[in-house]
Scaffold this motif. Structure first.
Motif, PDB file in Angstrom:
ATOM      1  N   ALA A 184       0.821  -1.217   0.000  1.00 14.82           N
ATOM      2  CA  ALA A 184       0.000   0.000   0.000  1.00 14.82           C
ATOM      3  C   ALA A 184       0.851   1.261   0.000  1.00 14.82           C
ATOM      4  CB  ALA A 184      -0.934   0.002   1.213  1.00 14.82           C
ATOM      5  N   LEU A 185       2.107   1.144   0.427  1.00 12.70           N
ATOM      6  CA  LEU A 185       2.976   2.322   0.447  1.00 12.70           C
ATOM      7  C   LEU A 185       3.214   2.861  -0.960  1.00 12.70           C
ATOM      8  CD1 LEU A 185       5.646   1.452   3.162  1.00 12.70           C
ATOM      9  CD2 LEU A 185       3.362   2.431   3.415  1.00 12.70           C
ATOM     10  N   ALA A 186       3.109   1.991  -1.970  1.00 17.20           N
ATOM     11  CA  ALA A 186       3.240   2.454  -3.347  1.00 17.20           C
ATOM     12  C   ALA A 186       2.144   3.468  -3.681  1.00 17.20           C
ATOM     13  CB  ALA A 186       3.189   1.273  -4.311  1.00 17.20           C
ATOM     14  N   ALA A 187       0.973   3.267  -3.112  1.00 11.86           N
ATOM     15  CA  ALA A 187      -0.122   4.209  -3.332  1.00 11.86           C
ATOM     16  C   ALA A 187       0.150   5.541  -2.626  1.00 11.86           C
ATOM     17  CB  ALA A 187      -1.438   3.613  -2.850  1.00 11.86           C
ATOM     18  N   LEU A 188       0.771   5.491  -1.444  1.00 11.78           N
ATOM     19  CA  LEU A 188       1.128   6.729  -0.751  1.00 11.78           C
ATOM     20  C   LEU A 188       2.180   7.504  -1.537  1.00 11.78           C
ATOM     21  CD1 LEU A 188       1.283   5.678   3.016  1.00 11.78           C
ATOM     22  CD2 LEU A 188      -0.631   6.628   1.722  1.00 11.78           C
ATOM     23  N   GLU A 189       3.096   6.786  -2.169  1.00 11.84           N
ATOM     24  CA  GLU A 189       4.093   7.446  -3.004  1.00 11.84           C
ATOM     25  C   GLU A 189       3.423   8.130  -4.200  1.00 11.84           C
ATOM     26  OE1 GLU A 189       6.635   4.163  -3.792  1.00 11.84           O
ATOM     27  OE2 GLU A 189       7.722   4.337  -1.886  1.00 11.84           O
ATOM     28  N   PHE A 190       2.437   7.462  -4.787  1.00 12.84           N
ATOM     29  CA  PHE A 190       1.673   8.069  -5.878  1.00 12.84           C
ATOM     30  C   PHE A 190       0.924   9.301  -5.372  1.00 12.84           C
ATOM     31  CE2 PHE A 190      -2.200   8.514  -8.419  1.00 12.84           C
ATOM     32  CZ  PHE A 190      -1.701   8.495  -9.711  1.00 12.84           C
ATOM     33  N   TRP A 191       0.396   9.210  -4.154  1.00 13.08           N
ATOM     34  CA  TRP A 191      -0.338  10.318  -3.543  1.00 13.08           C
ATOM     35  C   TRP A 191       0.540  11.568  -3.484  1.00 13.08           C
ATOM     36  CZ3 TRP A 191      -1.754  10.409   2.369  1.00 13.08           C
ATOM     37  CH2 TRP A 191      -2.496  11.562   2.658  1.00 13.08           C
ATOM     38  N   GLN A 192       1.825  11.401  -3.212  1.00 12.40           N
ATOM     39  CA  GLN A 192       2.719  12.549  -3.176  1.00 12.40           C
ATOM     40  C   GLN A 192       2.704  13.300  -4.496  1.00 12.40           C
ATOM     41  OE1 GLN A 192       6.417  10.526  -1.516  1.00 12.40           O
ATOM     42  NE2 GLN A 192       6.445  12.445  -0.391  1.00 12.40           N
ATOM     43  N   GLY A 193       2.588  12.556  -5.586  1.00 14.81           N
ATOM     44  CA  GLY A 193       2.610  13.191  -6.893  1.00 14.81           C
ATOM     45  C   GLY A 193       1.350  13.958  -7.236  1.00 14.81           C
ATOM     46  N   GLU A 253      -0.764  15.276  -4.673  1.00 12.67           N
ATOM     47  CA  GLU A 253      -1.238  15.959  -3.468  1.00 12.67           C
ATOM     48  C   GLU A 253      -1.618  17.410  -3.723  1.00 12.67           C
ATOM     49  OE1 GLU A 253       0.195  15.031   0.790  1.00 12.67           O
ATOM     50  OE2 GLU A 253       1.478  16.620   0.041  1.00 12.67           O
ATOM     51  N   ALA A 254      -0.858  18.097  -4.558  1.00 12.73           N
ATOM     52  CA  ALA A 254      -1.152  19.503  -4.822  1.00 12.73           C
ATOM     53  C   ALA A 254      -2.485  19.688  -5.531  1.00 12.73           C
ATOM     54  CB  ALA A 254      -0.033  20.119  -5.653  1.00 12.73           C
TER      55      ALA A 254
END
Length: 257
Positions: free
Chosen positions: A173-182, A184-185
């Motif tokens: 699921a951390l892969a999804a959090l990494e995508f979220w960073q992209g 987030e703005a």
């Protein structure tokens, strides 16, 4: 399972906190308690949650807050310094916690109840996905509070709003959090998030032809994590307190219950 509560400030700080003369958004008061007290109280009353991490506010806010000190004195939640933004904070906290499954929510989600948490967690645990997202049908919100303005995900099979409730079942699921960073703005601009899924998904979203299942399927493909959702049939799950209008609405709801 443990919970991670994101309680840091976005870049620039909280206009609502400044207007209320408090040091952080989670310390805004409504119905006699701060947002953070409402959230931690709901988590502590939940059958599914057993402590966890409070990520933020910054250490100088924590050091000067009797409310946060009192919440941490119980010992079930440990404090962690926030990173630069919610997604980075969530990633850092998840790696530090290194325990699955866990619930991720926000410290300004003042309308959370133990019943809402238990319903979401129970439904999410029945799924086999790496990450499960809580969503609320917009029709329920419009029926309850037609004046409330919310950020909408306009799917072909019905518009919905996020619930700031996420269950992470595995390290994938951390892969999804990494995508979220992209993305987030663009959290207030769903069409820009759809663009991150590719031109085909964007065109279908803009034309009202992208349904919920296809959106989550494409999101899973893009992130490498299996992502699913739970529908929460309670409009209060869609209300967090990050504006004056939401504060007034949340106070009204709490006073009426």
């Amino acid at each position: 399972m443990p919970a991670i509560v994101l309680a840091g400030e976005r870049p620039g700080g909280s206009a609502l906190a400044r207007s209320r003369g408090v040091a952080a958004g989670v310390l805004v008061e409504l119905a006699g308690q701060t947002c953070l007290e409402h959230v931690i109280g709901a988590l502590r009353s939940s059958r599914c949650i057993d402590g966890g991490l409070l990520v933020g506010p910054a250490h100088e806010v924590v050091d000067g807050s009797a409310v946060i000190s009192r919440l941490l004195d119980a010992g079930d939640f440990a404090w962690r310094e926030p990173a630069a933004g919610p997604s980075a904070s969530a990633l850092d906290a998840a790696r530090h916690l290194d325990r699955y499954p866990f619930l991720l929510t926000a410290g300004d989600h003042a309308l959370l109840t133990s019943e809402l948490i238990d319903h979401f967690c129970t439904e999410a645990l029945s799924l086999q996905a790496d990450l499960i997202v809580g969503i609320v049908p917009y029709a329920l919100i419009r029926a309850a509070w037609p004046e409330s303005r919310r950020t909408l995900l306009r799917f072909h099979d019905g518009a919905c709003c996020g619930a700031n409730l996420y269950l992470l079942r595995s390290p994938q699921a951390l892969a999804a959090l990494e995508f979220w960073q992209g993305v987030e703005a663009n959290r207030k601009r769903p069409w820009r998030i759809a663009r991150q899924l590719g031109s085909g998904a964007l065109l279908r979203y803009l034309s009202g032809r992208l349904d919920r299942a296809d959106a989550f399927l494409e999101l899973s493909r893009r992130t490498g994590a299996d992502i699913s959702w739970v529908v929460i049939d309670n409009p209060r799950a869609a209300v967090d307190v990050d504006s004056g209008a939401d504060l007034a609405l949340a106070e009204r709801i709490l006073c009426e219950q």
